[in-house]
Design an enzyme around this catalytic site. Structure first.
Site, PDB file in Angstrom:
ATOM      1  N   SER A  61      32.346  44.692  33.614  1.00 56.87           N
ATOM      2  CA  SER A  61      33.247  45.217  32.572  1.00 56.87           C
ATOM      3  C   SER A  61      32.555  45.974  31.449  1.00 56.87           C
ATOM      4  CB  SER A  61      34.055  44.078  31.961  1.00 56.87           C
ATOM      5  OG  SER A  61      35.168  43.833  32.766  1.00 56.87           O
ATOM      6  N   LYS A  64      33.314  49.555  31.113  1.00 56.99           N
ATOM      7  CA  LYS A  64      34.562  50.036  30.487  1.00 56.99           C
ATOM      8  C   LYS A  64      34.279  50.766  29.181  1.00 56.99           C
ATOM      9  CE  LYS A  64      37.173  46.244  32.599  1.00 56.99           C
ATOM     10  NZ  LYS A  64      37.699  44.886  32.388  1.00 56.99           N
ATOM     11  N   TYR A 189      36.761  52.592  39.841  1.00 56.34           N
ATOM     12  CA  TYR A 189      36.641  51.356  39.053  1.00 56.34           C
ATOM     13  C   TYR A 189      35.654  50.375  39.710  1.00 56.34           C
ATOM     14  CZ  TYR A 189      37.881  46.976  36.784  1.00 56.34           C
ATOM     15  OH  TYR A 189      37.820  45.768  36.120  1.00 56.34           O
ATOM     16  N   TYR A 241      37.211  39.299  25.869  1.00 55.90           N
ATOM     17  CA  TYR A 241      38.535  38.861  26.321  1.00 55.90           C
ATOM     18  C   TYR A 241      39.083  37.781  25.422  1.00 55.90           C
ATOM     19  CZ  TYR A 241      36.606  41.195  30.355  1.00 55.90           C
ATOM     20  OH  TYR A 241      36.012  42.104  31.163  1.00 55.90           O
ATOM     21  N   VAL A 259      31.346  40.154  34.037  1.00 57.19           N
ATOM     22  CA  VAL A 259      31.204  38.963  34.878  1.00 57.19           C
ATOM     23  C   VAL A 259      29.908  38.949  35.701  1.00 57.19           C
ATOM     24  CG1 VAL A 259      33.668  38.400  35.043  1.00 57.19           C
ATOM     25  CG2 VAL A 259      32.637  39.897  36.757  1.00 57.19           C
TER      26      VAL A 259
HETATM   27  N1  GLU Z   1      34.871  44.097  38.317  1.00 61.23           N
HETATM   28  C1  GLU Z   1      35.381  42.983  37.584  1.00 61.23           C
HETATM   29  C2  GLU Z   1      36.856  42.803  37.871  1.00 61.23           C
HETATM   30  O1  GLU Z   1      37.593  43.734  37.852  1.00 61.23           O
HETATM   31  C3  GLU Z   1      35.131  43.165  36.122  1.00 61.23           C
HETATM   32  C4  GLU Z   1      35.579  41.993  35.296  1.00 61.23           C
HETATM   33  C5  GLU Z   1      34.616  41.630  34.188  1.00 61.23           C
HETATM   34  O2  GLU Z   1      33.451  41.968  34.191  1.00 61.23           O
HETATM   35  O3  GLU Z   1      35.070  40.957  33.260  1.00 61.23           O
HETATM   36  O4  GLU Z   1      37.322  41.734  38.125  1.00 61.23           O
END
Ligand code: GLU
Length: 305
Positions: A61, A64, A189, A241, A259
């Site tokens: 993430s 992003k 993505y 988050y 993650v």
């Molecule tokens: N590729 C992961 C997903 O879409 C990213 C989530 C994350 O890093 O929080 O679930």
């Protein structure tokens, strides 16, 4: 400085046993739960690090921030934020609930999965490859590392187990919140999430945001200062988050987690501070990494809140 970084990593190692590596993307289950590293890059370009600094993770993430920054470089700010909000969600990163319950069906912010997928749909590229190259290009500029590349095994692993992200994409299109080819958008993505990095890369990326969008290693401007402010503000309020409030209390500077176990922190006007530690807490954030940043924030007086 090295001594403080080492001390912080040692303290972070003490909580690693309470975390687990992500397994919902099967390839991530191979990550080493015992790895932990920290790095700091000042806005003068000086870098210090400690711990398992050779560990490579996928950014997940954290990517992003690059894709949102790219969208703000290309599209008008008001256009981007007419399609995706800027409010914290207090929901898990892949939640679908609020998206359906609230009209207009606009993702709450660009850092949850639905918001990040929508941001990619705004980018004016012909296909998934062009779009990926543009996002990867921004990440290379942020880190000053031209060798960054996609771990295709991790990307494929996520692509094969991505029912939730696929649901988010198709839901957004079904309510006309998003246009375009959902599979192509998701392909970008998955691959941007699978870009590999080290803790050093993350520290330089954080420093680029800390210095108002200029990479401190080579002086290249990656983002305008306005875009850097937006990215840091969203990191502060939404970067971890539903753990963002807890992180603000414990650490107190803007950061974005993934993650894969990375956290990219950015202390405005001072430094990028990053950690890598694949053992995660229940919210999907690096458990040892947060502890390490907590110590660094205290010892180096990095708190901005
Ligand atoms: N590729 C992961 C997903 O879409 C990213 C989530 C994350 O890093 O929080 O679930």
């Amino acid at each position: 400085m090295e001594r403080i970084l080492e001390e912080a990593v040692r303290s972070g190692r003490g909580v690693l046993r309470e975390g687990t590596v992500a397994t919902y993307i099967p390839e991530l289950a191979k990550s080493d739960p015992a790895a932990l590293a920290a790095a700091c890059c000042g806005i003068d370009g000086s870098i210090r690090s400690a711990g398992d600094t050779a560990t490579r993770i996928t950014v997940q993430s954290i990517s992003k921030m690059a894709s949102l920054g790219l969208a703000l470089n290309i599209c008008r700010e008001d256009l981007v934020f007419s399609r995706v909000g800027v409010e914290p969600s207090a929901d898990p990163f892949n939640s679908i609930m609020r998206l359906e319950m609230r009209a207009p069906h606009r993702p709450q912010n660009p850092l949850i999965n639905s918001g990040a997928i929508l941001v990619l749909s705004l980018l004016p590229f012909r296909d998934s490859n062009e779009r990926l190259e543009a996002v990867l290009g921004v990440m290379k500029k942020m880190s000053g590392n031209n060798h960054m590349s996609v771990n295709e095994a991790v990307a494929a692993s996520e692509r094969n187990t991505s029912d939730r992200n696929r649901s988010l994409g198709y839901f957004l299109r079904s309510v006309e919140a998003m246009e375009g080819n959902v599979e192509n958008i998701l392909d970008t993505y998955f691959r941007q999430c699978a870009i590999e990095c080290t803790v050093r890369d993350l520290a330089v990326m954080g420093a680029t945001l800390a210095s108002g969008g200029v990479n401190p290693l080579n002086g290249d401007r990656v983002f305008s200062s306005r875009t850097s402010i937006i990215l840091r503000a969203l990191m502060q309020t939404c970067g971890l988050y539903d753990g963002s409030g807890d992180f603000a209390v414990r650490v107190g500077f803007p950061a974005k987690s993934g993650v894969g176990g990375g956290i990219m922190g950015s202390v405005p006007g001072r430094a990028g501070v990053a950690v890598v530690g694949p053992a995660l807490d229940a919210r999907g954030n690096s458990i040892g990494g947060i502890r390490t940043l907590e110590i660094l924030s205290e010892k180096l007086s990095l708190r901005v809140l």
